[in-house]
Motif scaffolding. Structure first.
Motif, mmCIF file in Angstrom:
data_model
loop_
_atom_site.group_PDB
_atom_site.id
_atom_site.type_symbol
_atom_site.label_atom_id
_atom_site.label_comp_id
_atom_site.label_asym_id
_atom_site.label_seq_id
_atom_site.Cartn_x
_atom_site.Cartn_y
_atom_site.Cartn_z
ATOM 1 N N ASP A 98 40.893 35.851 37.287
ATOM 2 C CA ASP A 98 39.917 34.937 37.486
ATOM 3 C C ASP A 98 39.037 35.401 38.664
ATOM 4 O O ASP A 98 37.945 35.393 38.843
ATOM 5 N N GLY A 99 39.663 35.509 40.075
ATOM 6 C CA GLY A 99 39.214 35.996 41.129
ATOM 7 C C GLY A 99 38.429 37.238 40.828
ATOM 8 O O GLY A 99 37.108 37.222 41.623
ATOM 9 N N GLN A 100 39.100 38.048 40.224
ATOM 10 C CA GLN A 100 38.369 39.572 40.092
ATOM 11 C C GLN A 100 37.179 39.418 39.398
ATOM 12 O O GLN A 100 36.094 39.850 39.867
ATOM 13 N N LEU A 101 37.117 38.646 38.374
ATOM 14 C CA LEU A 101 35.969 38.536 37.380
ATOM 15 C C LEU A 101 34.849 37.540 38.164
ATOM 16 O O LEU A 101 33.626 37.861 38.187
ATOM 17 N N GLN A 102 35.194 36.480 39.022
ATOM 18 C CA GLN A 102 34.073 36.011 39.816
ATOM 19 C C GLN A 102 33.626 37.054 40.904
ATOM 20 O O GLN A 102 32.306 36.792 41.040
ATOM 21 N N ASP A 103 34.268 37.848 41.501
ATOM 22 C CA ASP A 103 33.865 38.811 42.488
ATOM 23 C C ASP A 103 33.020 39.970 41.869
ATOM 24 O O ASP A 103 32.189 40.433 42.153
#
Length: 209
Positions: A98-103
């Motif tokens: 989730d964090g990777q995709l937001q970044d």
């Protein structure tokens, strides 16, 4: 069986390589149709970029599919402790994704999908078939809303590589089966999957869950 609900504000500690391998081995040791780590990565990615909002969905709706469904007692796990460990590892990987995709909305390289990569004669060949198969398992959880995305004039063509690579081989046309047997084509389609996911994420918006 009660499962925790995904919390997008939980710790973003990524799984180490050893933990990813341990989770993969744990799942593969279970009886039944369990996911491998590539299936899992694709499955979780689809839950994050597709409808409906994951944060509002009970864990019991999507977690059991990772290990092929729940049986009586702790089945398919040997103990409640093993089930809990598998659940926590999956949730941690989900939160990290989730964090990777937001970044990735700012830097596409921030998201690193777990594809199969082979190096031959100093060239990397990418194969996202298992990943896409996992992605389509998530699509099956909400066929109506996902169907609208696959039919969308802008998104539909971008999602074709996912459908071709992850779909049932027996349903492929003779021409598509021949194409997928070509490593060049498989590599090209696999790399196109990345663009499709980033397009989905951009459509959902930076705060989508």
């Amino acid at each position: 069986m009660e499962y925790p609900q995904y919390n997008p504000l939980s710790d973003n500690l990524p799984l180490s390589d050893d933990e990813l391998q341990a989770l993969d081995q744990m799942l593969q040791a279970l009886p039944g149709a369990t996911m491998n780590i590539e299936n899992l990565d694709g499955y979780l990615t689809a839950l994050l970029v597709g409808p409906p909002g994951l944060a509002s969905r009970p864990g019991a709706e999507w977690l059991p599919a990772v290990w092929g469904g729940d049986g009586e007692g702790n089945a398919p796990f040997a103990s409640s402790k093993q089930r809990k460990r598998a659940t926590l590892l999956v949730l941690r990987h989900l939160r990290h994704l989730d964090g990777q995709l937001q970044d990735a909305s700012e830097d596409a390289s921030a998201w690193q999908p777990v594809f199969s990569v082979a190096e031959v004669d100093q060239r990397e060949w990418v194969d996202a078939e298992d990943w896409c198969a996992g992605f389509l398992r998530a699509v099956e959880l909400a066929p109506g809303p996902w169907g609208e995305l696959f039919d969308d004039a802008a998104l539909g063509p971008a999602l074709v590589p996912v459908a071709l690579l992850g779909g049932d081989d027996s349903e492929l046309s003779e021409a598509d089966a021949k194409r997928l047997a070509d490593p060049e084509v498989c590599d090209e389609l696999s790399r196109a999957v990345v663009d499709a996911v980033l397009l989905l994420r951009a459509r959902a918006g930076p705060g989508a869950k």
